[in-house]
Write a protein that holds these residues in place. Structure first.
Motif, PDB file in Angstrom:
ATOM      1  N   ILE A  66      11.270 -13.373   5.241  1.00  0.00           N
ATOM      2  CA  ILE A  66      11.295 -14.633   5.984  1.00  0.00           C
ATOM      3  C   ILE A  66      11.526 -15.743   4.967  1.00  0.00           C
ATOM      4  CG2 ILE A  66       9.940 -16.261   7.351  1.00  0.00           C
ATOM      5  CD1 ILE A  66       8.535 -13.905   8.608  1.00  0.00           C
ATOM      6  N   PRO A  67      12.579 -16.550   5.157  1.00  0.00           N
ATOM      7  CA  PRO A  67      12.850 -17.635   4.214  1.00  0.00           C
ATOM      8  C   PRO A  67      11.618 -18.508   3.973  1.00  0.00           C
ATOM      9  CG  PRO A  67      14.640 -17.420   5.776  1.00  0.00           C
ATOM     10  CD  PRO A  67      13.541 -16.506   6.250  1.00  0.00           C
ATOM     11  N   ALA A  68      11.388 -18.856   2.724  1.00  0.00           N
ATOM     12  CA  ALA A  68      10.276 -19.688   2.258  1.00  0.00           C
ATOM     13  C   ALA A  68       8.926 -18.973   2.305  1.00  0.00           C
ATOM     14  CB  ALA A  68      10.196 -21.007   3.022  1.00  0.00           C
ATOM     15  N   VAL A  69       8.884 -17.731   2.787  1.00  0.00           N
ATOM     16  CA  VAL A  69       7.652 -16.933   2.756  1.00  0.00           C
ATOM     17  C   VAL A  69       7.868 -15.734   1.840  1.00  0.00           C
ATOM     18  CG1 VAL A  69       5.967 -15.605   4.100  1.00  0.00           C
ATOM     19  CG2 VAL A  69       7.002 -17.660   5.095  1.00  0.00           C
ATOM     20  N   ILE A  70       8.816 -14.881   2.204  1.00  0.00           N
ATOM     21  CA  ILE A  70       9.217 -13.747   1.373  1.00  0.00           C
ATOM     22  C   ILE A  70      10.740 -13.710   1.375  1.00  0.00           C
ATOM     23  CG2 ILE A  70       9.166 -11.265   1.023  1.00  0.00           C
ATOM     24  CD1 ILE A  70       6.580 -11.145   2.562  1.00  0.00           C
ATOM     25  N   GLU A  71      11.319 -14.053   0.259  1.00  0.00           N
ATOM     26  CA  GLU A  71      12.769 -13.995   0.130  1.00  0.00           C
ATOM     27  C   GLU A  71      13.184 -12.554  -0.172  1.00  0.00           C
ATOM     28  OE1 GLU A  71      14.696 -16.512   0.868  1.00  0.00           O
ATOM     29  OE2 GLU A  71      13.170 -18.074   0.930  1.00  0.00           O
ATOM     30  N   HIS A  72      14.445 -12.282  -0.040  1.00  0.00           N
ATOM     31  CA  HIS A  72      14.972 -10.935  -0.243  1.00  0.00           C
ATOM     32  C   HIS A  72      14.584 -10.382  -1.617  1.00  0.00           C
ATOM     33  CE1 HIS A  72      18.050  -7.753  -0.667  1.00  0.00           C
ATOM     34  NE2 HIS A  72      17.888  -7.643   0.638  1.00  0.00           N
ATOM     35  N   TRP A  82       9.655  -7.175  -5.521  1.00  0.00           N
ATOM     36  CA  TRP A  82       9.943  -6.410  -6.734  1.00  0.00           C
ATOM     37  C   TRP A  82       9.371  -7.087  -7.980  1.00  0.00           C
ATOM     38  CZ3 TRP A  82      15.710  -4.546  -6.219  1.00  0.00           C
ATOM     39  CH2 TRP A  82      15.826  -3.724  -5.091  1.00  0.00           C
ATOM     40  N   CYS A  83       9.088  -8.385  -7.885  1.00  0.00           N
ATOM     41  CA  CYS A  83       8.562  -9.137  -9.024  1.00  0.00           C
ATOM     42  C   CYS A  83       7.049  -9.350  -8.935  1.00  0.00           C
ATOM     43  CB  CYS A  83       9.251 -10.504  -9.106  1.00  0.00           C
ATOM     44  SG  CYS A  83      11.029 -10.398  -9.294  1.00  0.00           S
ATOM     45  N   TRP A  84       6.435  -8.983  -7.828  1.00  0.00           N
ATOM     46  CA  TRP A  84       5.000  -9.205  -7.653  1.00  0.00           C
ATOM     47  C   TRP A  84       4.195  -8.205  -8.461  1.00  0.00           C
ATOM     48  CZ3 TRP A  84       5.120  -9.384  -1.584  1.00  0.00           C
ATOM     49  CH2 TRP A  84       5.769 -10.551  -1.181  1.00  0.00           C
ATOM     50  N   GLU A  85       3.079  -8.669  -9.044  1.00  0.00           N
ATOM     51  CA  GLU A  85       2.223  -7.781  -9.826  1.00  0.00           C
ATOM     52  C   GLU A  85       1.551  -6.725  -8.939  1.00  0.00           C
ATOM     53  OE1 GLU A  85      -1.720  -8.156 -12.589  1.00  0.00           O
ATOM     54  OE2 GLU A  85      -0.198  -9.727 -12.723  1.00  0.00           O
ATOM     55  N   ARG A  86       1.062  -7.138  -7.793  1.00  0.00           N
ATOM     56  CA  ARG A  86       0.407  -6.219  -6.843  1.00  0.00           C
ATOM     57  C   ARG A  86       1.051  -6.398  -5.476  1.00  0.00           C
ATOM     58  NH1 ARG A  86      -5.864  -6.746  -8.688  1.00  0.00           N
ATOM     59  NH2 ARG A  86      -5.609  -5.385 -10.473  1.00  0.00           N
ATOM     60  N   PRO A  87       2.229  -5.810  -5.265  1.00  0.00           N
ATOM     61  CA  PRO A  87       3.005  -6.099  -4.064  1.00  0.00           C
ATOM     62  C   PRO A  87       2.311  -5.747  -2.745  1.00  0.00           C
ATOM     63  CG  PRO A  87       3.974  -4.281  -5.300  1.00  0.00           C
ATOM     64  CD  PRO A  87       2.898  -4.853  -6.139  1.00  0.00           C
ATOM     65  N   PHE A  88       1.579  -4.641  -2.683  1.00  0.00           N
ATOM     66  CA  PHE A  88       0.946  -4.273  -1.418  1.00  0.00           C
ATOM     67  C   PHE A  88      -0.191  -5.220  -1.062  1.00  0.00           C
ATOM     68  CE2 PHE A  88       2.892  -0.254  -2.815  1.00  0.00           C
ATOM     69  CZ  PHE A  88       3.718  -0.037  -1.708  1.00  0.00           C
TER      70      PHE A  88
END
Length: 105
Positions: free
Chosen positions: A75-81, A85-91
């Protein structure tokens, strides 16, 4: 006991060869063939609508029972495409965003 197995599509071709023939790379097909030996019997297979999803299931050796549309989760401005992949703890971060952003839910 019932089990849900979730897999992402296999490795795809890159560059100018991407749209020629299969979308999966030779390495992607080889990996899925190896995986097929390790998996237990699957009674129902569902893929997304993209060709690479179908090709992955077939490379593993599955017959696809259904293809369905599902939301991307972006969702634009929340989670971009591909932000995750760059988040330390994505889940953990995605779980937090699901709790706090109603459009994402």
């Amino acid at each position: 006991m019932r089990t849900l197995e979730v897999r992402r599509h296999s490795l795809t071709k890159k560059g100018s060869t991407r749209e020629a023939g299969s979308l999966l790379s030779g390495e992607g097909v080889s990996r899925e063939r190896q995986l097929s030996v390790e998996l237990h019997a699957i009674s129902y297979v569902v893929t997304g609508p993209d060709r690479r999803h179908l090709e992955t299931a077939i490379a593993i050796g599955f017959v696809v029972d259904a293809m369905i549309e599902w939301p991307s989760g972006y969702i634009p401005a929340v989670i971009e495409h591909h932000d995750q992949w760059c988040w330390e703890r994505p889940f953990e971060r995605y779980a937090h965003l699901l709790r706090t952003h109603s459009p994402l839910r």
